[in-house]
Design a protein around this motif. Structure first.
Motif: not given
Length: 315
Positions: A140, A235, A240, A242, A260, A263
Motif C-alpha cells: 500500500w 492514509t 492511498i 495498493s 508505504h 499487506g
C-alpha cells in the motif's frame, strides 16, 4: 522509446510502460522516468524481465545505492550488497519459521518510509518481485504531498517548523517487539523536518511514519498524538492505493513524498521473495565510495531482536 503513463489516483501513482528497463536508458528516457516520479511519486512497471544484475544497474541511474552491512563469516542469500532482502526466506531460500524473523517483519506492516531512522534519508526505493504469494502480500502507498496540501491552514502553521525524531527500534516496538523505551532511547535516532519541500516537484510534503517517535520541543505524548493524527490523515482512502504483485514487477517509490506498508499474507507457509535497492538522497550523479551507516546502526541491537536470524537487510 517513449514512456507511457496511466495515472492511478488524480494526484498520485501511475502504471508505466513503453521502456525496456533491462537495457541502458538514453538521457531522454531517463528524464522521462524521473519526470514521472516527480509528478506521480510511485511508478509501477509490470513484467520487466529484470534480473539481479540489471536491477542494480538500472537503480544506479538515480544515485548512490545503500548497501547491506557486511558480517564476517556470514553467507548472504542475494548476490549484491546493494540488494536488500525483503523476503520471508532463509539464506537457503526456504520459508523462515524463526520467531525473531517473523516478529521483526511485522514492522513492515506499519505505514513507514524506508530508512527515515537514518541521518541520511532514502529518496527512491526500487522493489522487484521474484516470488509472490497467491493471496495477500500487496503493498500500500500513501500520498503525503496531497495529504499536506489538504490540511487546514492552522494545522500547517502548527507543523511547518516541527522536527521529527525517528528510530528503527521504535517502529519495531510499535509492531510488538519486546523492546523497552529505555532501549529505544539509548540507540541511534535521526531528526528530520516533518514537513519539507519535495525537490522534484516543488510541492510541500509530510515526512512522517511509524519510525517517528516524537517531535522536538513537544511533550512525548503530545508529539506522538500529533504524529498519529497526521498518519491517520495521510492514509485516508482518497490518498492511498495498493499494488498487487506479479513476478517481474518493479515498483519505484519516492520516500520523500510517500509512505508505504506491506499487506498481510500467510508468512509461515507462502513464499514471498522481494528484493529492494534504495537510493540515498542527494547523491546524483552516482558515487561509489560513500560510507555505510547501516553498520553503525546495527552495532547496538536490542537483545530481544536476533538480527542475524531476522536478516536486517529488509528494513
Amino acid at each position: 522509446m517513449s514512456l507511457k503513463v496511466e495515472p492511478i489516483l488524480p494526484r498520485f501513482g501511475a502504471e508505466c510502460s513503453g521502456l525496456d528497463l533491462t537495457k541502458p536508458l538514453s538521457a531522454e528516457e531517463l528524464k522521462q522516468v524521473t519526470g514521472a516520479m516527480d509528478k506521480w511519486g510511485v511508478c509501477i512497471y509490470r513484467n520487466t524481465g529484470l534480473n539481479d544484475d540489471q536491477h542494480v544497474e538500472f537503480s544506479r541511474n538515480f544515485g548512490y545505492l545503500e548497501r547491506v552491512p557486511q558480517r564476517e563469516g556470514q553467507r548472504m542469500r542475494l548476490p549484491h550488497r546493494e540488494l536488500f532482502d525483503a523476503s520471508n526466506l532463509t539464506v537457503d531460500g526456504d520459508i523462515t519459521q524463526d520467531v525473531a524473523a517473523i516478529q521483526y517483519r511485522k514492522g513492515d506492516r506499519l505505514w513507514h518510509t524506508d530508512s527515515a531512522f537514518m541521518e541520511k534519508r532514502t529518496s527512491y526505493s526500487l522493489l522487484l518481485a521474484h516470488a509472490v504469494p497467491g493471496e495477500g502480500g500487496e503493498t500500500w502507498f500513501a500520498d503525503t504531498r496531497s495529504a499536506y496540501e489538504d490540511l487546514p491552514q492552522e494545522k500547517k502553521d502548527l507543523i511547518d517548523d516541527k522536527i521529527g525524531i525517528n528510530s528503527l527500534w521504535w517502529s519495531r516496538k510499535k509492531a510488538g517487539a519486546d523492546i523497552t523505551d529505555e532501549e529505544v532511547e539509548a540507540r541511534m535516532q535521526a531528526r528530520h523536518p516533518i514537513v519539507h519541500t519535495h525537490k522534484g516537484s516543488g510541492r510541500k510534503s509530510l515526512f512522517i511514519a511509524a519510525h517517528t517517535m516524537g517531535i522536538v520541543g513537544m511533550e512525548k505524548e503530545e508529539g506522538r498524538a500529533l504524529i498519529k493524527e497526521l498518519i491517520d490523515h495521510a492514509t485516508q482512502p482518497q490518498y492511498i492505493f495498493s499494488v498487487k504483485w506479479n513476478v517481474g514487477d518493479l515498483v519505484i517509490w519516492d520516500n520523500l513524498c510517500s509512505m508505504h506498508r506491506g499487506g498481510d499474507f500467510d508468512y509461515e507457509t507462502l513464499k514471498r521473495d522481494m528484493r529492494r535497492t534504495t537510493v540515498r538522497e542527494g547523491t546524483e550523479p552516482h558515487t561509489r565510495d560513500l560510507d555505510d551507516p547501516f553498520s553503525e546502526l546495527f552495532s547496538a541491537i536490542p537483545k530481544v531482536v536476533d538480527i542475524q536470524k531476522a536478516r536486517v537487510a529488509g528494513i
